[in-house]
Design a protein around this motif. Structure first.
Motif, PDB file in Angstrom:
ATOM      1  N   LEU A  11      64.617  66.065  43.927  1.00  0.00           N
ATOM      2  CA  LEU A  11      65.467  66.941  44.722  1.00  0.00           C
ATOM      3  C   LEU A  11      66.372  66.093  45.603  1.00  0.00           C
ATOM      4  O   LEU A  11      65.892  65.225  46.330  1.00  0.00           O
ATOM      5  N   LYS A 143      65.145  73.643  43.347  1.00  0.00           N
ATOM      6  CA  LYS A 143      66.204  72.623  43.294  1.00  0.00           C
ATOM      7  C   LYS A 143      67.544  73.251  43.696  1.00  0.00           C
ATOM      8  O   LYS A 143      68.256  72.716  44.560  1.00  0.00           O
ATOM      9  N   GLU A 147      69.364  72.230  47.308  1.00  0.00           N
ATOM     10  CA  GLU A 147      70.556  71.409  47.106  1.00  0.00           C
ATOM     11  C   GLU A 147      71.844  72.199  47.350  1.00  0.00           C
ATOM     12  O   GLU A 147      72.923  71.639  47.323  1.00  0.00           O
TER      13      GLU A 147
END
Length: 148
Positions: A11, A143, A147
């Motif tokens: 990540l 993820k 992000e």
């Protein structure tokens, strides 16, 4: 068949961001697709309404086990217990662990679900298969979430 599912992902996010996504009940609910009823407290049950299409009639339940900031978050739950007419309360639960470790580009997350050998044999293979697919999706969900 193995006794555990393990998924890993890198990540591109700071550890505090990933930790919060895992352990803040509202943030967890965002990427895990559950409207949580309250905060995560070790030793207590957490629950909420599943928001994933086709499963909205179900309540998600888990008992929070460990919250060792910022490296380990874990809970136990009943894997793929989706039949509203079945009482799963007598079954042995599986253990889900989220382990974080820093890497140069951010964080390495390992999700392990173990204890499938204790799931009743009549539903063990399906529970394993469905949770294996579910974790494959959930690592992508977290993820995208951290992000973003």
């Amino acid at each position: 068949m193995t006794n555990q599912i393990e998924k890993t992902i890198e990540l591109n996010a700071p550890i505090d961001r990933v930790w919060r996504a895992l352990t803040n009940h509202e943030e967890f609910g965002e990427w895990f697709r559950v409207k949580m009823n309250g905060p995560f407290v070790p030793g207590e049950e957490a629950s909420g309404q599943i928001l994933h299409p086709g499963y909205e009639h179900l309540t998600w339940r888990a008992t929070i086990k460990q919250m060792e900031k910022p490296h380990l978050f874990s809970f136990t739950w009943n894997p793929y217990g989706i039949d509203p007419d079945v009482d799963y309360s007598k079954e042995t639960l599986t253990l889900v662990e989220f382990r974080l470790r820093p890497i140069p580009t951010g964080m390495h997350l390992t999700i392990t679900e173990s204890g499938f050998d204790k799931v009743p044999s009549g539903r063990r293979a399906e529970a394993f298969r469905m949770n294996d697919m579910g974790w494959t999706q959930q690592v992508q969900n977290i993820k995208a979430y951290v992000e973003h």
